[in-house]
Design a protein around this motif. Structure first.
Motif, mmCIF file in Angstrom:
data_model
loop_
_atom_site.group_PDB
_atom_site.id
_atom_site.type_symbol
_atom_site.label_atom_id
_atom_site.label_comp_id
_atom_site.label_asym_id
_atom_site.label_seq_id
_atom_site.Cartn_x
_atom_site.Cartn_y
_atom_site.Cartn_z
ATOM 1 N N ASP A 67 -11.459 -3.740 -3.414
ATOM 2 C CA ASP A 67 -10.909 -3.967 -4.335
ATOM 3 C C ASP A 67 -10.199 -3.264 -4.844
ATOM 4 O O ASP A 67 -8.998 -3.412 -5.444
ATOM 5 C CB ASP A 67 -12.386 -3.845 -5.579
ATOM 6 C CG ASP A 67 -13.957 -4.960 -5.391
ATOM 7 O OD1 ASP A 67 -13.188 -5.783 -4.945
ATOM 8 O OD2 ASP A 67 -14.536 -5.082 -6.230
ATOM 9 N N ASP A 70 -7.233 -3.894 -3.208
ATOM 10 C CA ASP A 70 -6.639 -5.499 -3.722
ATOM 11 C C ASP A 70 -5.606 -5.648 -4.459
ATOM 12 O O ASP A 70 -5.707 -4.652 -5.658
ATOM 13 C CB ASP A 70 -8.040 -6.830 -4.306
ATOM 14 C CG ASP A 70 -8.118 -7.709 -3.434
ATOM 15 O OD1 ASP A 70 -6.657 -8.617 -2.908
ATOM 16 O OD2 ASP A 70 -8.817 -8.768 -3.220
ATOM 17 N N LYS A 71 -5.031 -7.214 -4.216
ATOM 18 C CA LYS A 71 -3.982 -6.876 -5.662
ATOM 19 C C LYS A 71 -4.878 -7.543 -6.548
ATOM 20 O O LYS A 71 -6.104 -8.020 -6.859
ATOM 21 C CB LYS A 71 -3.533 -8.771 -5.482
ATOM 22 C CG LYS A 71 -2.404 -8.546 -6.418
ATOM 23 C CD LYS A 71 -1.187 -9.866 -5.498
ATOM 24 C CE LYS A 71 -0.086 -10.188 -6.646
ATOM 25 N NZ LYS A 71 1.110 -8.946 -6.962
ATOM 26 N N ALA A 72 -4.515 -6.917 -8.228
ATOM 27 C CA ALA A 72 -4.974 -6.595 -8.934
ATOM 28 C C ALA A 72 -4.559 -7.014 -10.669
ATOM 29 O O ALA A 72 -3.261 -7.151 -11.203
ATOM 30 C CB ALA A 72 -5.565 -5.129 -10.222
ATOM 31 N N TYR A 73 -4.389 -9.022 -10.093
ATOM 32 C CA TYR A 73 -3.886 -9.673 -10.765
ATOM 33 C C TYR A 73 -3.410 -9.267 -12.462
ATOM 34 O O TYR A 73 -2.369 -9.591 -12.523
ATOM 35 C CB TYR A 73 -3.808 -11.033 -10.485
ATOM 36 C CG TYR A 73 -3.929 -11.977 -9.155
ATOM 37 C CD1 TYR A 73 -2.592 -12.188 -9.076
ATOM 38 C CD2 TYR A 73 -4.716 -12.199 -8.489
ATOM 39 C CE1 TYR A 73 -1.867 -12.786 -7.459
ATOM 40 C CE2 TYR A 73 -4.680 -11.974 -7.288
ATOM 41 C CZ TYR A 73 -3.301 -12.649 -6.142
ATOM 42 O OH TYR A 73 -2.946 -12.861 -5.163
ATOM 43 N N GLU A 76 -1.809 -6.058 -13.008
ATOM 44 C CA GLU A 76 -0.989 -6.287 -12.804
ATOM 45 C C GLU A 76 0.562 -7.175 -13.677
ATOM 46 O O GLU A 76 1.120 -7.032 -14.284
ATOM 47 C CB GLU A 76 -0.407 -6.710 -11.237
ATOM 48 C CG GLU A 76 -0.793 -5.516 -9.911
ATOM 49 C CD GLU A 76 -0.854 -6.110 -8.829
ATOM 50 O OE1 GLU A 76 -0.001 -6.862 -8.878
ATOM 51 O OE2 GLU A 76 -1.321 -5.120 -8.462
ATOM 52 N N SER A 77 -0.272 -8.638 -14.566
ATOM 53 C CA SER A 77 0.499 -8.824 -14.924
ATOM 54 C C SER A 77 0.379 -8.502 -16.916
ATOM 55 O O SER A 77 1.521 -8.421 -17.507
ATOM 56 C CB SER A 77 0.346 -10.546 -14.982
ATOM 57 O OG SER A 77 -1.306 -10.529 -15.688
ATOM 58 N N VAL A 91 -0.011 0.883 -9.567
ATOM 59 C CA VAL A 91 -0.957 -0.004 -9.245
ATOM 60 C C VAL A 91 -0.530 -0.721 -7.499
ATOM 61 O O VAL A 91 -1.764 -0.755 -7.168
ATOM 62 C CB VAL A 91 -1.354 -0.515 -10.265
ATOM 63 C CG1 VAL A 91 -2.521 -2.362 -9.537
ATOM 64 C CG2 VAL A 91 -1.825 -0.209 -11.803
ATOM 65 N N GLN A 92 0.431 -0.867 -7.483
ATOM 66 C CA GLN A 92 0.942 -2.054 -6.542
ATOM 67 C C GLN A 92 1.294 -1.009 -4.981
ATOM 68 O O GLN A 92 1.187 -1.380 -4.147
ATOM 69 C CB GLN A 92 2.059 -2.286 -6.979
ATOM 70 C CG GLN A 92 2.106 -3.688 -7.749
ATOM 71 C CD GLN A 92 3.408 -4.306 -8.380
ATOM 72 O OE1 GLN A 92 4.264 -4.124 -8.428
ATOM 73 N NE2 GLN A 92 3.061 -5.331 -8.352
ATOM 74 N N THR A 94 -0.705 1.363 -3.978
ATOM 75 C CA THR A 94 -2.279 2.213 -2.927
ATOM 76 C C THR A 94 -2.011 1.623 -1.704
ATOM 77 O O THR A 94 -2.409 2.122 -0.037
ATOM 78 C CB THR A 94 -3.230 1.350 -3.699
ATOM 79 O OG1 THR A 94 -2.881 -0.252 -3.254
ATOM 80 C CG2 THR A 94 -3.525 1.953 -5.315
ATOM 81 N N HIS A 97 3.649 -2.747 1.649
ATOM 82 C CA HIS A 97 3.783 -4.152 1.738
ATOM 83 C C HIS A 97 3.213 -4.552 3.672
ATOM 84 O O HIS A 97 2.546 -4.803 3.648
ATOM 85 C CB HIS A 97 4.720 -4.941 1.724
ATOM 86 C CG HIS A 97 5.289 -4.891 0.435
ATOM 87 N ND1 HIS A 97 4.149 -5.924 -0.481
ATOM 88 C CD2 HIS A 97 5.575 -4.092 -0.996
ATOM 89 C CE1 HIS A 97 4.163 -4.943 -1.904
ATOM 90 N NE2 HIS A 97 5.388 -5.171 -1.863
ATOM 91 N N ARG A 100 -1.586 -3.398 6.862
ATOM 92 C CA ARG A 100 -2.773 -4.339 6.824
ATOM 93 C C ARG A 100 -4.125 -3.605 6.766
ATOM 94 O O ARG A 100 -3.906 -2.803 7.105
ATOM 95 C CB ARG A 100 -2.424 -5.992 7.397
ATOM 96 C CG ARG A 100 -2.312 -5.545 9.004
ATOM 97 C CD ARG A 100 -2.753 -6.868 9.866
ATOM 98 N NE ARG A 100 -3.640 -6.731 10.702
ATOM 99 C CZ ARG A 100 -4.043 -7.186 11.972
ATOM 100 N NH1 ARG A 100 -4.306 -8.264 11.720
ATOM 101 N NH2 ARG A 100 -3.530 -6.933 13.619
#
Ligand code: G1P
Length: 291
Positions: A67, A70-73, A76-77, A91-92, A94, A97, A100
């Protein structure tokens, strides 16, 4: 091992019993040192070493680590909407890009050697790193694993991080005996034993949780029987590997904190707080007040 390590394995299936009751609900690797969980320090170290594939060997109860990366949609929005750019970046950030994360389950807690073996299908036939996130290593320059990956390439060898441990503490570590000195920091390992009593220890050079290993360790792990503590030990497979190729003990540059116990976690927290110019004066003041 001619090619450079690109994959790093994080054995994170442990129960973290030393931190109960917190670890009833929180994975040990998610315990924070200041504002970041232990696993983040370990991941940053691997990325600094050039890793592009991170393999988390976890158990079926531990979703928190997946978790976390993972992306925290929703979050983040919300942050984007409110223009909180700095927080959004945190947040982004961690996981970069280009990196993997792969999650592998260790079905049974059969030991560190077994956990590493579980990563075999993802690692394949190339050298790989192992980081035990309990061992937090702080340094100013390049990360400990990065230093080790260089040594592995230079000497075409396996590389294991070591540091001197107190003579009466050998039963807590893998202990190595070394022979030929390759350079200032590396020496060839001649013998390795898991958690010997002080009277049986071949030295006081203890293994710290960082390894760069060749893929052939997997064949040896397949054949390794349970050793110390009734567990399949990585140390025992490496002892076998020594018959086939050179493995170096590497005295890394950096300071290691054993965050697998309370005192170690407190030490690491204080150390990092005192390195932070914003926190340091207040922390000194608190410490003074406690005297
Ligand atoms: C593991 C290894 C041991 C090593 C230690 C370093 O033991 O088996 O050889 O010295 O990590 O942290 P653990 O502490 O998981 O029992």
């Amino acid at each position: 091992m001619s090619n450079r390590m690109r994959k790093v394995v994080f054995p994170v299936a442990g129960l973290g019993t030393r931190f109960l009751p917190a670890t009833k609900a929180v994975a040990k690797e998610m315990l924070p040192v200041l504002d970041r969980p232990l696993i983040q320090y370990a991941v940053d170290e691997a990325v600094d070493a050039g890793a592009d594939t991170l393999i988390f060997v976890t158990n079926r109860y531990k979703h928190a680590i997946a978790d976390y990366f993972d992306k925290a949609y929703e979050l983040e929005s919300k942050l984007a909407e409110k223009g909180k750019e700095e927080m959004l970046a945190q947040v982004q950030g961690t996981l970069p890009h280009h990196v993997r994360a792969v999650f592998v389950t260790q079905p049974e807690a059969l030991g560190l050697g077994h956990a590493v073996l579980c990563a075999r299908p993802v690692v394949g036939n190339e050298p790989f790193g192992v980081i035990l996130p309990d061992d937090l290593i702080v340094n100013d320059g390049r990360s400990a694993l990065s230093q080790m990956a260089d040594a592995a390439e230079t000497w075409d060898a396996g590389v294991i991080a070591v540091e001197e441990v107190p003579n009466d503490q050998t039963h807590k570590y893998g202990i190595v005996a070394t022979g030929e000195q390759m350079d200032e920091r590396s020496a060839r390992i001649t013998h390795m034993v898991e958690k010997p009593r002080p009277e049986d220890a071949p030295s006081n050079l203890g293994v710290v949780g960082r390894y760069v290993l060749p893929a052939r360790i997997f064949d040896l792990l397949e054949k390794t029987s349970p050793g110390s503590g009734g567990e399949i030990q990585l140390t025992d497979a490496i002892e076998d590997l020594l018959k086939q190729q050179s493995v170096l003990a590497y005295r890394f540059q950096g300071r290691r904190f054993d965050c697998g116990n309370k005192l170690g976690l407190v030490r690491a927290t204080l150390h990092l707080a005192l390195r932070d110019p914003e926190l340091a004066p207040a922390v000194y003041e608190i410490a003074e007040g406690l005297r």
